[in-house]
Design a protein around this motif. Sequence first.
Motif, PDB file in Angstrom:
ATOM      1  N   GLU A   1      57.451  30.929  53.772  1.00  0.00           N
ATOM      2  CA  GLU A   1      57.139  29.512  53.564  1.00  0.00           C
ATOM      3  C   GLU A   1      57.931  28.679  54.554  1.00  0.00           C
ATOM      4  OE1 GLU A   1      58.241  28.327  49.650  1.00  0.00           O
ATOM      5  OE2 GLU A   1      60.302  29.019  49.835  1.00  0.00           O
ATOM      6  N   ARG A   2      57.547  27.429  54.636  1.00  0.00           N
ATOM      7  CA  ARG A   2      58.209  26.507  55.549  1.00  0.00           C
ATOM      8  C   ARG A   2      58.998  25.479  54.750  1.00  0.00           C
ATOM      9  NH1 ARG A   2      56.483  27.499  60.646  1.00  0.00           N
ATOM     10  NH2 ARG A   2      54.526  28.664  60.848  1.00  0.00           N
ATOM     11  N   VAL A   3      59.829  24.726  55.474  1.00  0.00           N
ATOM     12  CA  VAL A   3      60.788  23.856  54.787  1.00  0.00           C
ATOM     13  C   VAL A   3      60.080  22.788  53.952  1.00  0.00           C
ATOM     14  CG1 VAL A   3      61.047  22.253  56.731  1.00  0.00           C
ATOM     15  CG2 VAL A   3      62.906  22.546  55.100  1.00  0.00           C
ATOM     16  N   GLN A   4      58.914  22.318  54.411  1.00  0.00           N
ATOM     17  CA  GLN A   4      58.218  21.288  53.629  1.00  0.00           C
ATOM     18  C   GLN A   4      57.775  21.818  52.265  1.00  0.00           C
ATOM     19  OE1 GLN A   4      57.390  22.253  56.696  1.00  0.00           O
ATOM     20  NE2 GLN A   4      55.171  22.601  56.947  1.00  0.00           N
ATOM     21  N   ASN A   5      57.509  23.157  52.194  1.00  0.00           N
ATOM     22  CA  ASN A   5      57.160  23.745  50.899  1.00  0.00           C
ATOM     23  C   ASN A   5      58.339  23.696  49.935  1.00  0.00           C
ATOM     24  OD1 ASN A   5      55.632  26.023  53.057  1.00  0.00           O
ATOM     25  ND2 ASN A   5      54.453  24.613  51.787  1.00  0.00           N
ATOM     26  N   ARG A   6      59.554  23.904  50.476  1.00  0.00           N
ATOM     27  CA  ARG A   6      60.737  23.841  49.612  1.00  0.00           C
ATOM     28  C   ARG A   6      60.937  22.432  49.067  1.00  0.00           C
ATOM     29  NH1 ARG A   6      64.138  27.974  49.072  1.00  0.00           N
ATOM     30  NH2 ARG A   6      64.348  26.804  47.120  1.00  0.00           N
ATOM     31  N   LEU A   7      60.573  21.436  49.854  1.00  0.00           N
ATOM     32  CA  LEU A   7      60.691  20.055  49.368  1.00  0.00           C
ATOM     33  C   LEU A   7      59.738  19.814  48.201  1.00  0.00           C
ATOM     34  CD1 LEU A   7      60.847  18.164  52.800  1.00  0.00           C
ATOM     35  CD2 LEU A   7      62.771  18.747  51.313  1.00  0.00           C
ATOM     36  N   ILE A   8      58.529  20.282  48.327  1.00  0.00           N
ATOM     37  CA  ILE A   8      57.557  20.131  47.245  1.00  0.00           C
ATOM     38  C   ILE A   8      58.036  20.880  45.999  1.00  0.00           C
ATOM     39  CG2 ILE A   8      55.203  20.637  46.507  1.00  0.00           C
ATOM     40  CD1 ILE A   8      55.268  18.402  48.500  1.00  0.00           C
ATOM     41  N   ASP A   9      58.555  22.105  46.185  1.00  0.00           N
ATOM     42  CA  ASP A   9      59.035  22.899  45.049  1.00  0.00           C
ATOM     43  C   ASP A   9      60.177  22.198  44.324  1.00  0.00           C
ATOM     44  OD1 ASP A   9      57.204  24.800  45.773  1.00  0.00           O
ATOM     45  OD2 ASP A   9      58.659  26.090  46.813  1.00  0.00           O
ATOM     46  N   ASP A  10      60.976  21.449  45.055  1.00  0.00           N
ATOM     47  CA  ASP A  10      62.170  20.817  44.487  1.00  0.00           C
ATOM     48  C   ASP A  10      61.954  19.323  44.251  1.00  0.00           C
ATOM     49  OD1 ASP A  10      64.620  21.591  43.509  1.00  0.00           O
ATOM     50  OD2 ASP A  10      65.724  21.030  45.295  1.00  0.00           O
ATOM     51  N   ALA A  11      60.712  18.943  43.972  1.00  0.00           N
ATOM     52  CA  ALA A  11      60.342  17.526  43.899  1.00  0.00           C
ATOM     53  C   ALA A  11      61.152  16.762  42.857  1.00  0.00           C
ATOM     54  CB  ALA A  11      58.846  17.394  43.606  1.00  0.00           C
ATOM     55  N   ASP A  12      61.357  17.328  41.685  1.00  0.00           N
ATOM     56  CA  ASP A  12      62.070  16.611  40.617  1.00  0.00           C
ATOM     57  C   ASP A  12      63.488  16.266  41.053  1.00  0.00           C
ATOM     58  OD1 ASP A  12      59.856  16.706  38.992  1.00  0.00           O
ATOM     59  OD2 ASP A  12      60.512  18.495  37.895  1.00  0.00           O
ATOM     60  N   THR A  13      64.180  17.240  41.640  1.00  0.00           N
ATOM     61  CA  THR A  13      65.550  16.989  42.095  1.00  0.00           C
ATOM     62  C   THR A  13      65.576  15.934  43.196  1.00  0.00           C
ATOM     63  OG1 THR A  13      66.221  19.243  41.554  1.00  0.00           O
ATOM     64  CG2 THR A  13      67.600  18.046  43.126  1.00  0.00           C
ATOM     65  N   LEU A  14      64.640  16.029  44.132  1.00  0.00           N
ATOM     66  CA  LEU A  14      64.602  15.055  45.226  1.00  0.00           C
ATOM     67  C   LEU A  14      64.333  13.651  44.709  1.00  0.00           C
ATOM     68  CD1 LEU A  14      62.646  17.097  47.903  1.00  0.00           C
ATOM     69  CD2 LEU A  14      65.034  16.385  48.026  1.00  0.00           C
ATOM     70  N   ARG A  15      63.428  13.532  43.755  1.00  0.00           N
ATOM     71  CA  ARG A  15      63.159  12.199  43.201  1.00  0.00           C
ATOM     72  C   ARG A  15      64.415  11.624  42.559  1.00  0.00           C
ATOM     73  NH1 ARG A  15      57.644  14.047  42.353  1.00  0.00           N
ATOM     74  NH2 ARG A  15      58.231  15.163  40.447  1.00  0.00           N
ATOM     75  N   GLN A  16      65.160  12.461  41.863  1.00  0.00           N
ATOM     76  CA  GLN A  16      66.382  11.986  41.221  1.00  0.00           C
ATOM     77  C   GLN A  16      67.416  11.551  42.261  1.00  0.00           C
ATOM     78  OE1 GLN A  16      68.220  14.843  38.648  1.00  0.00           O
ATOM     79  NE2 GLN A  16      69.854  13.470  38.000  1.00  0.00           N
ATOM     80  N   LEU A  17      67.581  12.358  43.320  1.00  0.00           N
ATOM     81  CA  LEU A  17      68.556  12.029  44.351  1.00  0.00           C
ATOM     82  C   LEU A  17      68.182  10.744  45.081  1.00  0.00           C
ATOM     83  CD1 LEU A  17      69.140  15.588  45.880  1.00  0.00           C
ATOM     84  CD2 LEU A  17      70.669  14.320  44.357  1.00  0.00           C
ATOM     85  N   ILE A  18      66.915  10.621  45.462  1.00  0.00           N
ATOM     86  CA  ILE A  18      66.486   9.427  46.191  1.00  0.00           C
ATOM     87  C   ILE A  18      66.474   8.215  45.270  1.00  0.00           C
ATOM     88  CG2 ILE A  18      64.530   8.390  47.428  1.00  0.00           C
ATOM     89  CD1 ILE A  18      63.952  11.220  48.523  1.00  0.00           C
ATOM     90  N   GLY A  19      66.132   8.428  44.010  1.00  0.00           N
ATOM     91  CA  GLY A  19      66.196   7.328  43.053  1.00  0.00           C
ATOM     92  C   GLY A  19      67.604   6.806  42.856  1.00  0.00           C
ATOM     93  N   ASN A  20      68.609   7.659  43.108  1.00  0.00           N
ATOM     94  CA  ASN A  20      70.011   7.255  43.010  1.00  0.00           C
ATOM     95  C   ASN A  20      70.568   6.751  44.331  1.00  0.00           C
ATOM     96  OD1 ASN A  20      70.194   7.913  40.276  1.00  0.00           O
ATOM     97  ND2 ASN A  20      70.789  10.030  40.694  1.00  0.00           N
ATOM     98  N   GLY A  21      69.695   6.365  45.227  1.00  0.00           N
ATOM     99  CA  GLY A  21      70.139   5.780  46.496  1.00  0.00           C
ATOM    100  C   GLY A  21      70.306   6.766  47.619  1.00  0.00           C
ATOM    101  N   GLY A  22      69.780   7.988  47.462  1.00  0.00           N
ATOM    102  CA  GLY A  22      69.966   9.016  48.469  1.00  0.00           C
ATOM    103  C   GLY A  22      69.328   8.675  49.807  1.00  0.00           C
ATOM    104  N   GLN A  23      69.923   9.230  50.865  1.00  0.00           N
ATOM    105  CA  GLN A  23      69.438   9.045  52.228  1.00  0.00           C
ATOM    106  C   GLN A  23      68.908  10.384  52.738  1.00  0.00           C
ATOM    107  OE1 GLN A  23      72.391   8.890  55.268  1.00  0.00           O
ATOM    108  NE2 GLN A  23      71.241   7.517  56.588  1.00  0.00           N
ATOM    109  N   VAL A  24      67.844  10.333  53.557  1.00  0.00           N
ATOM    110  CA  VAL A  24      67.238  11.549  54.112  1.00  0.00           C
ATOM    111  C   VAL A  24      67.422  11.538  55.621  1.00  0.00           C
ATOM    112  CG1 VAL A  24      65.138  12.924  54.334  1.00  0.00           C
ATOM    113  CG2 VAL A  24      65.514  11.541  52.271  1.00  0.00           C
TER     114      VAL A  24
END
Length: 739
Positions: A675-698
């Motif tokens: 798989e490619r890195v974008q697939n890992r982002l989709i798989d980890d969507a809940d965690t990413l939403r929480q991090l970005i919702g808390n002001g996270g930077q990408v």
Amino acid sequence: MLRQFHSLPGLFSAVFVVLMGLTGAWLSLDPALDRLSTTVPQGLSVAELAGRVARHYPGIEQIQRTPSGTLIAYYSEGGVAGAARIDPASGTAIAPYAPSAVSRWVKLLHRSFLLDTPGRVAAGIAALAILVLSVSGVLLLLKRVGGWRQLARPLHGSRSQRWHAEAARIAVAGLLLSALTGTYMSAATFELVPGGEHPEPDFPAATSGGPARPAATLAALKATDLADLHELVFPIPGDPSAVYTLRTAQGDGYVDQSTGELLSYRPHGSVNEAYALVYSLHTGEGLWWLGLLLGLCALSIPWLAATGATAWWQRRRARPRIRGNSPPQSAQTIILVGSENNSTWGFARVLHDALRATGQRVHTAAMNQLAARYNAADKLFLLTATYGDGDAPASANQFLALIERVPVNPAIQFAVLGFGDRQFARFCQFASDADAAMERLGWRRALELATIDRQSSQAFAAWGGRVGEWIGTELRLDHAPVHPPTFKLVLRERIDYGPQEPEPSAVLRFDAGRTEPAGGLLRRLFRPRGLPHFEAGDLVGIIPPGSPVPRFYSLASDARNGVLEICVRKQIGGLCSSYLHGLQPGDCIDAFIQPNPQFRPASGKAPVILVGAGTGIGPLAGFIRNNVGRHPMYLYWGGRDPATDFLYEPELRNYLADRRLTQLHTAFSRVKNGERVQNRLIDDADTLRQLIGNGGQVLVCGSSAMAGSVRTALNTVLAPLKLDVHTLRITGRYREDVF
């Protein structure tokens, strides 16, 4: 037009403006020094002060209070006039008072350049010039960064441009205030606007004529707080008709020396009060802390003048002369250029010369010089930058209106090449607008819109290949924008990954050259030592043998790490990557640093999400290495095969152990069920939403194709939050460094 409106007043008035800035900074110290040496009592009346001073100075004639609170007594003793600074608590002298001759000279220099009335006119013009420069500078800065909300974002451009804009960003509020108030005061001097003069109160027709009483007993003086006093003039001794003259912040009046009655009084009008406020805001008198701030801002003027003049000269010098520029009506190819700082003209010149070398007649001009007809042309190139938040650059700000009025020439095919910086939300927006306008109006397209990020020489050369295919001849476009002086690096260590692969990767670690220079003692003493300043995420420019064009690599270290580290994949046929992969420890290269301040983790404790693929892990590993504060940091990285190119694996494991890296998520494409890195982002969507919702930077680093897939994946992840990558980008929470 706005840039000329900013540059021309600065160039013509530079000497006067700098002189006003330096003298203004000097004078700003006076109110603070006065305030430091003054004790300001609370609740003391003018009567009490006058009584205390009169006991020590029977010949007292006048008491003045400066806006900073300093009390000055003027007296006569034995027929000799004197002046002293007074302690209000006792009425005794602190020290003799004599105005500083230096301060008086500096004040005259500031107000009139020591030239009396003509000098006051010049000073007024200089104040107006500072006002024009400040206002136009703010507008230019807002256009450059994309509006008020982006005012704090990292700045781009040459070193002098960044230094000029950074200083302006810090000092502009103070300069605006000083310029506004100075311009008003200068206009008031010549009675162009109402000033601070106010009429005297009516002199009393008669007084009580009684014997003089002690000042400490007079009712009108008792009713006046010392904090409001400007001046108290004592009556002439022995003259029963003489009166006290009392001047205060609210108004002026005359006081009977026997009864203490206020015989007449004239309050200050609103115009006088406004002028007094303007005077205080300009000089800092009465607001010593503001005076110091304005003085610091005034000190920036010489710096702004020097960096502004340098940037202006660099723009002038950057616009190349176009050799063999055919007249527009006989040219077979037209090149129109949109540029703000003239850097795009260098690319246009290279294209112009390359096309001329194929035997074509070429006409190159600014986009604002679009002609109504081109009689012999069959090709039209638009090479344009984008200014600020998607605006047209200076030499193309009339193009969209002009193209609407020009008849479509069916014999001409067009191609648009945009220049910009992907860190801006509206990357190459004006090029896109120009391309869309041409298509909408019916012009024939030859090539799809192409864009170049941060003046990439490689991307320009690749576009030249596509142009060559269009015109049916090989076209080589080599252009290297002027770069800083190079310094020497010595390879100290290399770590190879997948050496058996056709495209192996390597981590290369350099330090400063330590070879002994030729020459005598002075040269050895003054030779540069150590690495220059750089940070992880900055770029190192390397010029490979056989090419004038530098290649840029993202840095995986900063100077305090003691090494300059890059991660390089060998590209098949890649000139610079092959050169670097051929280096052995001890070999030397020449390089230069290109700052990349927009690609940095945000300060603070908000989580940072690092996304990369392949050698794009380089700067991300540098960010993790420098995360000594152990702030939340998450890495999503994609490679090919964990057995051959798991870049930085030992370091990443150590960073996980010591909590500089919070989580590591990897994706490998050449394994079973890869798989490619974008697939890992989709798989980890809940965690990413929480991090970005808390002001996270990408922060994203890698190929442009990977970055596009990551943007698509993140838009899917963020949709439930009513967010997208564009929104994150414009708020500085999404940054890319792609190649």
